[in-house]
Design a protein around this motif. Structure first.
Motif, mmCIF file in Angstrom:
data_model
loop_
_atom_site.group_PDB
_atom_site.id
_atom_site.type_symbol
_atom_site.label_atom_id
_atom_site.label_comp_id
_atom_site.label_asym_id
_atom_site.label_seq_id
_atom_site.Cartn_x
_atom_site.Cartn_y
_atom_site.Cartn_z
ATOM 1 N N SER A 97 0.829 -1.209 0.000
ATOM 2 C CA SER A 97 0.000 0.000 0.000
ATOM 3 C C SER A 97 0.862 1.256 0.000
ATOM 4 C CB SER A 97 -0.978 0.000 1.182
ATOM 5 O OG SER A 97 -0.321 0.120 2.417
ATOM 6 N N TYR A 154 -5.065 7.854 -1.718
ATOM 7 C CA TYR A 154 -5.423 6.635 -1.009
ATOM 8 C C TYR A 154 -4.881 5.433 -1.769
ATOM 9 C CZ TYR A 154 -8.744 9.723 1.242
ATOM 10 O OH TYR A 154 -9.303 10.763 1.925
ATOM 11 N N SER A 155 -4.677 4.325 -1.041
ATOM 12 C CA SER A 155 -4.294 3.089 -1.707
ATOM 13 C C SER A 155 -4.835 1.908 -0.922
ATOM 14 C CB SER A 155 -2.772 2.976 -1.856
ATOM 15 O OG SER A 155 -2.166 2.795 -0.595
ATOM 16 N N LEU A 156 -4.966 0.793 -1.632
ATOM 17 C CA LEU A 156 -5.378 -0.471 -1.046
ATOM 18 C C LEU A 156 -4.416 -1.546 -1.494
ATOM 19 C CD1 LEU A 156 -9.209 -0.410 -1.816
ATOM 20 C CD2 LEU A 156 -8.157 -0.269 0.448
ATOM 21 N N ALA A 157 -4.185 -2.515 -0.624
ATOM 22 C CA ALA A 157 -3.381 -3.676 -0.988
ATOM 23 C C ALA A 157 -4.025 -4.909 -0.370
ATOM 24 C CB ALA A 157 -1.948 -3.525 -0.496
ATOM 25 N N SER A 179 -4.602 -3.883 3.515
ATOM 26 C CA SER A 179 -4.082 -2.627 4.033
ATOM 27 C C SER A 179 -4.725 -1.480 3.270
ATOM 28 C CB SER A 179 -2.555 -2.572 3.885
ATOM 29 O OG SER A 179 -2.046 -1.394 4.447
ATOM 30 N N ALA A 180 -5.342 -0.563 4.020
ATOM 31 C CA ALA A 180 -5.926 0.654 3.452
ATOM 32 C C ALA A 180 -5.115 1.826 3.972
ATOM 33 C CB ALA A 180 -7.391 0.789 3.872
ATOM 34 N N ARG A 181 -4.755 2.734 3.091
ATOM 35 C CA ARG A 181 -3.852 3.824 3.460
ATOM 36 C C ARG A 181 -4.338 5.150 2.902
ATOM 37 N NH1 ARG A 181 1.661 4.077 4.793
ATOM 38 N NH2 ARG A 181 1.787 1.819 4.662
ATOM 39 N N VAL A 223 -2.770 4.543 8.182
ATOM 40 C CA VAL A 223 -2.810 3.221 7.548
ATOM 41 C C VAL A 223 -3.508 2.263 8.491
ATOM 42 C CG1 VAL A 223 -0.504 2.600 8.399
ATOM 43 C CG2 VAL A 223 -1.449 1.424 6.416
ATOM 44 N N THR A 269 -4.387 -1.919 8.727
ATOM 45 C CA THR A 269 -4.109 -3.234 8.170
ATOM 46 C C THR A 269 -4.749 -4.293 9.048
ATOM 47 O OG1 THR A 269 -2.015 -2.398 7.313
ATOM 48 C CG2 THR A 269 -2.257 -4.786 7.423
#
Length: 100
Positions: free
Chosen positions: A21, A32-35, A57-59, A64, A66
Protein backbone atom coordinates in the motif's frame (compact mmCIF):
# COMPACT_ATOMS: atom_id res chain seq x y z
CA UNK A 1 8.16 -4.99 -1.57
CA UNK A 2 11.38 -5.53 0.30
CA UNK A 3 12.95 -8.99 -0.12
CA UNK A 4 13.34 -9.26 3.66
CA UNK A 5 9.57 -8.96 4.20
CA UNK A 6 8.84 -11.61 1.60
CA UNK A 7 11.48 -14.03 2.90
CA UNK A 8 10.67 -13.64 6.60
CA UNK A 9 6.89 -13.12 6.56
CA UNK A 10 5.73 -14.49 3.20
CA UNK A 11 3.67 -12.84 0.50
CA UNK A 12 0.50 -13.31 2.54
CA UNK A 13 1.34 -11.15 5.56
CA UNK A 14 0.61 -7.82 7.20
CA UNK A 15 4.17 -6.66 6.59
CA UNK A 16 3.89 -7.23 2.85
CA UNK A 17 0.49 -5.55 2.36
CA UNK A 18 1.70 -2.53 4.35
CA UNK A 19 4.66 -2.21 1.99
CA UNK A 20 2.39 -2.78 -1.03
CA UNK A 21 0.00 0.00 0.00
CA UNK A 22 2.91 2.35 0.69
CA UNK A 23 4.50 1.56 -2.66
CA UNK A 24 1.23 2.09 -4.50
CA UNK A 25 0.88 5.56 -3.00
CA UNK A 26 4.50 6.44 -3.70
CA UNK A 27 4.44 5.53 -7.39
CA UNK A 28 0.96 6.82 -8.15
CA UNK A 29 0.93 10.01 -6.07
CA UNK A 30 -2.62 9.01 -5.08
CA UNK A 31 -4.39 10.19 -1.95
CA UNK A 32 -5.42 6.63 -1.01
CA UNK A 33 -4.29 3.09 -1.71
CA UNK A 34 -5.38 -0.47 -1.05
CA UNK A 35 -3.38 -3.68 -0.99
CA UNK A 36 -4.67 -7.23 -0.71
CA UNK A 37 -2.77 -10.49 -0.42
CA UNK A 38 -4.31 -13.81 0.44
CA UNK A 39 -4.84 -17.49 -0.15
CA UNK A 40 -8.03 -17.74 -2.20
CA UNK A 41 -7.71 -21.47 -2.84
CA UNK A 42 -8.66 -24.03 -3.64
CA UNK A 43 -5.05 -25.01 -2.89
CA UNK A 44 -2.07 -23.20 -1.44
CA UNK A 45 -3.07 -23.01 2.19
CA UNK A 46 -1.00 -24.08 5.18
CA UNK A 47 -1.56 -24.61 8.91
CA UNK A 48 -0.60 -21.01 9.66
CA UNK A 49 -2.24 -19.51 6.56
CA UNK A 50 -5.18 -21.69 5.53
CA UNK A 51 -7.27 -21.08 2.43
CA UNK A 52 -9.34 -17.98 3.12
CA UNK A 53 -6.56 -16.07 4.91
CA UNK A 54 -6.44 -12.52 3.57
CA UNK A 55 -4.48 -9.44 4.64
CA UNK A 56 -5.74 -6.01 3.61
CA UNK A 57 -4.08 -2.63 4.03
CA UNK A 58 -5.93 0.65 3.45
CA UNK A 59 -3.85 3.82 3.46
CA UNK A 60 -4.35 7.57 3.25
CA UNK A 61 -1.68 10.24 3.35
CA UNK A 62 -2.08 10.43 7.13
CA UNK A 63 -2.97 6.92 8.30
CA UNK A 64 -2.81 3.22 7.55
CA UNK A 65 -5.06 0.41 8.70
CA UNK A 66 -4.11 -3.23 8.17
CA UNK A 67 -6.05 -6.35 9.17
CA UNK A 68 -6.02 -10.11 8.78
CA UNK A 69 -9.26 -11.82 7.76
CA UNK A 70 -10.43 -15.36 7.22
CA UNK A 71 -13.16 -15.78 4.61
CA UNK A 72 -14.99 -19.06 4.02
CA UNK A 73 -16.13 -20.19 0.59
CA UNK A 74 -14.82 -20.94 -2.85
CA UNK A 75 -12.11 -18.95 -4.63
CA UNK A 76 -14.52 -16.46 -6.23
CA UNK A 77 -16.34 -15.80 -2.97
CA UNK A 78 -13.09 -15.24 -1.07
CA UNK A 79 -11.93 -12.79 -3.74
CA UNK A 80 -15.26 -10.93 -3.73
CA UNK A 81 -15.33 -10.68 0.06
CA UNK A 82 -11.74 -9.41 0.06
CA UNK A 83 -12.58 -6.60 -2.35
CA UNK A 84 -15.73 -5.62 -0.44
CA UNK A 85 -13.82 -5.51 2.85
CA UNK A 86 -11.02 -3.48 1.26
CA UNK A 87 -13.50 -0.87 0.01
CA UNK A 88 -15.14 -0.77 3.46
CA UNK A 89 -11.74 -0.23 5.08
CA UNK A 90 -10.95 2.54 2.58
CA UNK A 91 -14.20 4.35 3.31
CA UNK A 92 -13.66 4.00 7.07
CA UNK A 93 -10.13 5.37 6.93
CA UNK A 94 -11.47 8.83 6.10
CA UNK A 95 -15.11 8.84 7.23
CA UNK A 96 -15.27 12.62 7.45
CA UNK A 97 -14.49 13.02 3.76
CA UNK A 98 -16.61 10.18 2.40
CA UNK A 99 -19.63 10.68 4.65
CA UNK A 100 -19.75 14.44 5.20
Amino acid sequence: VDDYALEHHGAVSAEVVVEMSEGAMNVSFADYSLAISGVAGPTGGSDTKPVGTVYISARSKTSVHTERFHFEGDRNYIQEQSVLMAVKMLLNIDKELFFA
